[in-house]
Every structure is written in C-alpha cells, then in structure tokens.
Design a protein around this motif. Structure first.
Motif, PDB file in Angstrom:
ATOM      1  N   MET A 168      -4.400   9.554   2.103  1.00  0.00           N
ATOM      2  CA  MET A 168      -4.288   9.407   3.550  1.00  0.00           C
ATOM      3  C   MET A 168      -3.853   7.991   3.856  1.00  0.00           C
ATOM      4  SD  MET A 168      -7.554  11.524   4.879  1.00  0.00           S
ATOM      5  CE  MET A 168      -7.875  13.170   4.289  1.00  0.00           C
ATOM      6  N   ASP A 169      -2.610   7.851   4.324  1.00  0.00           N
ATOM      7  CA  ASP A 169      -2.051   6.534   4.647  1.00  0.00           C
ATOM      8  C   ASP A 169      -2.137   6.326   6.152  1.00  0.00           C
ATOM      9  OD1 ASP A 169      -0.675   4.158   4.766  1.00  0.00           O
ATOM     10  OD2 ASP A 169       1.078   4.831   3.636  1.00  0.00           O
ATOM     11  N   GLU A 170      -3.089   5.555   6.598  1.00  0.00           N
ATOM     12  CA  GLU A 170      -3.357   5.308   8.022  1.00  0.00           C
ATOM     13  C   GLU A 170      -3.454   6.609   8.828  1.00  0.00           C
ATOM     14  OE1 GLU A 170      -1.377   2.009   9.898  1.00  0.00           O
ATOM     15  OE2 GLU A 170      -0.451   1.468   7.997  1.00  0.00           O
ATOM     16  N   PRO A 171      -4.368   7.496   8.421  1.00  0.00           N
ATOM     17  CA  PRO A 171      -4.438   8.797   9.096  1.00  0.00           C
ATOM     18  C   PRO A 171      -4.956   8.713  10.520  1.00  0.00           C
ATOM     19  CG  PRO A 171      -6.299   8.568   7.614  1.00  0.00           C
ATOM     20  CD  PRO A 171      -5.414   7.371   7.385  1.00  0.00           C
ATOM     21  N   LYS A 231       0.815  -1.214   0.000  1.00  0.00           N
ATOM     22  CA  LYS A 231       0.000   0.000   0.000  1.00  0.00           C
ATOM     23  C   LYS A 231       0.852   1.268   0.000  1.00  0.00           C
ATOM     24  CE  LYS A 231      -1.933  -1.274   3.852  1.00  0.00           C
ATOM     25  NZ  LYS A 231      -1.207  -2.541   4.127  1.00  0.00           N
ATOM     26  N   SER A 232       1.770   1.342   0.971  1.00  0.00           N
ATOM     27  CA  SER A 232       2.582   2.570   1.064  1.00  0.00           C
ATOM     28  C   SER A 232       3.489   2.726  -0.151  1.00  0.00           C
ATOM     29  CB  SER A 232       3.414   2.571   2.354  1.00  0.00           C
ATOM     30  OG  SER A 232       2.563   2.590   3.479  1.00  0.00           O
ATOM     31  N   THR A 233       3.958   1.626  -0.676  1.00  0.00           N
ATOM     32  CA  THR A 233       4.806   1.693  -1.868  1.00  0.00           C
ATOM     33  C   THR A 233       4.011   2.274  -3.038  1.00  0.00           C
ATOM     34  OG1 THR A 233       6.043  -0.234  -1.100  1.00  0.00           O
ATOM     35  CG2 THR A 233       6.265   0.340  -3.429  1.00  0.00           C
TER      36      THR A 233
HETATM   37 MG   LIG Z   1       2.249   1.159   4.984  1.00  0.00          MG
END
Ligand SMILES: [Mg+2]
Ligand SMILES: Nc1ncnc2c1ncn2[C@@H]1O[C@H](COP(=O)(O)OP(=O)(O)OP(=O)(O)O)[C@@H](O)[C@H]1O
Length: 498
Positions: free
Chosen positions: A166-169, A44-46
C-alpha cells in the motif's frame, strides 16, 4: 529464512544519473506490517516498483517465499501473490463489484460460462473478510473512493495475494475512513498476509506497523520494531536533522473581502447554494467527507465547470468566471488535488512549470529569458526542498510529493488575490509540509485570501481562521477558529445534530 514472504537484498536502481536506490535491503514476514517511510524522493515508490516488477533493478536480489527471482516482471509478481493497492484503484467503473473481484480469477476465459451465483457468493465472502459492507451488485463507478479501495483490496485477496503493498493508501481519505482502512490492514495481518505500508502520516505508522524501515536518499538508514523507536527519532532519521521548524498559526489582520460567493450552484457537479466570503489575509478551510463536493466547488470557482446559478465576486466586483484563463486574469490561483490534470505540465521542465503563471517576470520584449527563468525556479527548488538534479529536468521524473511542490511553486511568484488549494500537503513529507504551511502564512500576511480544502483535520484546525464544512454539495456549517473542535467538524460533515 523461515516465515519470510519477501527478502530484498542490496537493491540498486538508477534513473538517468539519479540514484533512486543504493543497496536497499528489506524483508517482510508473514503476519507482519512493515512500514516504509522517508522524505519525498527517498525511493519508496521505486522500491515498490521493483518488487512488483514494474521496473527492474540494476543489481541486488529478490527472494519471494523462499524462491530467488532472477527477473521480476508483473505476471511473475502476481503469480507469486504480490499485489499493490493503488491510491486511485485500477478498477473497471462500468462493472459491478463482484465482476471486478472475479476479474483476475476468470480473466482470459472470455467466452467461458460464468457462474454468476458462485461469483457473487465468492465476492460477498471476500468483502466480509475485509470488513466491507458493500453490495457486490453495485456498479464500481458509483462507489466512493474508500469503497473502491476496499474493492481493490478484496480483489487482491480474491487472487490469493500474500504480499500486499500500500503506497500512500490514505492520501485522499478522511480520518474516519482511515480508521476503517487500518482495521482492514490488521485483519490482513491476522490472516497471515504481509503488508508493506507507505505513508507520510506518522500516526498511521505508529498505529499499524510492526516494524519500520527508513529510507533516505535511496539508502535504508534503519529498520526498527515499532516499540523501539519514537516519533522524534523517526523524523530525525528520515530528514537527517532535527525538525525544529514547526510554525504555529500567526494572527494576520484581515482585510477586505477578496472572494464572495452568493448562492453559487453547479447542479451538474452537485454543488448547491454555496454562500461564503474569504477576506484578504484569511485562510478559510473547507472540510467534508470524500465526495462532499469540495473539489467540485474549487473547479467551479476556477472556471473549469462554470456555475449555473448564483454570483461570484472578486474584490467586490461581479465575476462571471467562464474559464481557467479568465479566473487567472481575475487573480485566482488553483493548486488542484489531481496535479497531473491541471497542476503541472508533466513533460515540461521544473523551470518552465514554476514560471508558467508569471511569464512576464522572466521575459523581456516578449521573449522568455531562460537564465531568469532558471534563477526564479532555483529559488523555489531550494525553498520547497524539491528533490531534483536540475531545474531543467521534466516534472514527470519527480516523485509524487515533489510534483506537488512544483504545482504550488507555480503560484508563489504572482501572489494571486485568491488562492485555492485542494489538499495542498497530500503526499508531502513532514519537513516539506511545515515549509508549505509557512509559505501559506507568508501569503496570508501579504494579503492573499486562501481557500484550503483538506481531509486532514489537524491541518484544518491548525491553519484555518474559519472552517466551512461541506456535506452533500452544500455548506453544513461554518465554524470559527475558536469554536472548531474535531467533534464539531465531524458532526457537521456527517450530518449529526450537534
Ligand atoms: Mg512515492
Ligand atoms: N521514471 C523516472 N525517471 C527519472 N527519475 C525518476 C523516475 N522515477 C523516480 N525517479 C527519481 O527517483 C527518486 C526516488 O523517487 P520515488 O518516486 O521512489 O520517491 P518516493 O520516496 O516515493 O517519494 P514520494 O514520497 O514523494 O512519493 C526521485 O529522485 C525521483 O525523481
């Protein structure tokens, strides 16, 4: 395609042999919230880093607002209206809210004349747009975490962002604050922005997403409208199997008091007069709003900032804990919320990190036995499902959730007398979360006294024998398992009379 803000096709990314993304396709329409879900290390973050230009893809294409982008880099992404809201907002703490919001607008014109009134007016208007009641003249360093996030969002809106990521906001927000953030996400959608929303909390996904894409092992497994998928199926798609391992709380007979606090204060850190006991086999939860002093209390107990008043007793003996090394000798373990600071040594291998707290077990005659170290850590990698090609890889290359698992594994080999966990399942995927809860139960059964700080009410209610609720650095009340309800805990945290 008309109305599409973003189109990513067949994106591939490899890091030193790790296939982080294998041909991922994903699109985002104007006025849409598109959630991205998947296990720790799914990619996901990538994917986000590729969209923001922080990393470049090995292959695949990105089309933003109809324009094919051959080389995405951060300035191009910003110019195209792509903005990522980070968990720990990248704001300037010494500047005011209005100054931070204005920054991307008049950055570069350092010596130009600044129209302060217009700037403040503009900031208030944007803050109102996102529904935030924050004074634009306040210094950012004095804001709470959720307030800072709102300023970060306002800053993105001010810079005309159309694609918000929004990555794990909500990882460090409490339930009430999460409600506020989801409201802001809905407003952004109503205003025509597109939002890519990443979270391990499926309730949030179902509350806010229009579509959901599932990543597994770097592949996009499925994309569905929210109405066409239910929770069980979503979990199955994410983890590739049925999640049958739900561990209900087990009753553990409580032993002697392992940790006792008598009027412990740490005035510089805002911790006031804490009295509390934790017995062997007991899990005591610590609830409270962001900023209520929970982490400060944990750091006081672990000797990072020793107390200036009161007594701490470990197994009945007074302990003047002066440093983390001292705390460890007394049998206190600590998994911090900020794992980069105290939880793991990022540049060292997974094997070295997991055996750090118990070198004796993997050494003979003063030398570390590398094979024993590898064996010990391989066991934890399997038990906790840490996703890595090798236990010899550095922790810094792991995904966020997998780093958290390494921070926990560190303490499993020594079974400390007291284990302090600060947000132990923050950023942890749903399957691994159940594993971590099971491990906590096992430690409790083995007689470990556990103090668990958590912002997730369901986790506290499920796992804790008692819940201490903190407010403004002090304990507002201690609720037993049988009396604990969400309303009761929230009322204490907010200071409302029951
Ligand atoms: Mg991540
Ligand atoms: N800089 C890097 N060097 C080496 N490997 C990396 C790097 N960045 C990511 N990876 C690997 O790529 C894979 C995907 O990681 P990513 O951070 O995208 O996962 P994620 O879905 O965001 O997970 P989480 O839910 O834990 O945050 C993981 O196996 C990770 O170890």
């Amino acid at each position: 395609m008309a109305g599409l803000l973003l189109e990513a096709a067949h994106i591939t990314k490899t890091f030193a042999g790790v296939h982080a993304l294998r041909g991922v396709s994903f699109d985002l329409a104007a006025g849409e919230v598109h959630a991205l879900v998947g296990e720790n290390g799914a990619g996901k973050s990538t994917f986000i880093k590729i969209v923001t230009g922080a990393e470049s893809a090995d292959s695949g294409t990105l089309t933003v607002a109809g324009r094919a982008i051959h080389r995405m880099d951060p300035p191009t992404a910003r110019a195209l209206g792509v903005a990522a809201i980070y968990q720990n907002p990248a704001l300037f703490p010494g500047l005011t809210v209005a100054e931070n919001i204005a920054l991307p607008l008049d950055g570069g014109r350092a010596f130009g004349r600044v129209d302060w009134r217009a700037r403040r007016r503009n900031a208030s208007q944007i803050l109102k747009q996102v529904g935030a009641a924050i004074d634009p003249d306040r210094e950012v360093g004095r804001l709470s975490m959720p307030e800072r996030q709102l300023v970060e969002i306002a800053k993105a809106i001010g810079a005309n962002a159309r694609i918000l990521i929004m990555d794990e906001p909500t990882a460090s927000l409490t339930e009430r604050e999460i409600g506020g953030l989801l409201e802001v996400v809905r407003r952004l959608r109503a205003a025509g922005a597109g939002v890519i929303y990443i979270s391990h909390k499926l309730e949030e996904i179902f509350a806010v997403a229009d579509r959901v894409t599932v990543l597994r092992d770097g592949e996009s497994i499925a994309t569905r409208p929210r109405g066409q998928i239910e929770r069980g199926e979503l979990v199955r798609l994410m983890i590739g199997r049925e999640l049958t391992t739900m561990y209900p709380k087990r009753v553990v007979p409580l032993g002697d008091v392992a940790l006792e606090l008598r009027g412990v204060s740490n005035r510089t850190r805002g911790v006031r007069q804490i009295s509390l006991t934790v017995r062997r086999g007991e899990i005591v939860g610590v609830a409270g709003l962001v900023g209520s002093g929970r982490t400060e209390l944990a750091e006081t107990l672990f000797g990072l900032t020793p107390p200036d008043e009161g007594d701490i007793l470990v197994n009945g003996a007074a302990a003047a804990i002066a440093s983390p090394a001292h705390a460890i000798r007394l049998g206190i373990g600590y998994v911090p919320e900020d794992r980069q600071r105290h939880g793991v040594i990022p540049a060292m291998s997974i094997a070295a990190n997991t055996t750090l707290s118990n070198l004796a077990a993997v050494s003979s005659r003063g030398l570390i036995d590398r094979a024993a170290e590898r064996r010990a850590s391989t066991k934890y990698v399997e038990e906790l499902r840490i996703r890595t090609p090798s236990v010899l890889d550095a922790v810094e290359g792991l995904s966020g959730g997998n780093q958290q698992k390494v921070a926990l594994a560190r303490w499993l080999s020594i079974q400390p007398a007291v284990l302090i966990l600060d947000e132990p399942t923050q950023g942890i995927d749903i399957a691994a979360k159940a594993e971590i809860h099971e491990i906590m139960e096992r430690l409790a059964e083995a007689g470990v006294a556990i103090l668990m700080i958590s912002s997730e009410l369901p986790e506290l209610l499920a796992m804790a024998d008692r819940i201490a609720v903190m407010r403004r650095g002090a304990i507002a009340g201690i609720v037993s398992r049988s009396d604990a309800t969400p309303d009761r805990v929230m009322a204490l945290a907010l200071g409302h009379a029951a």
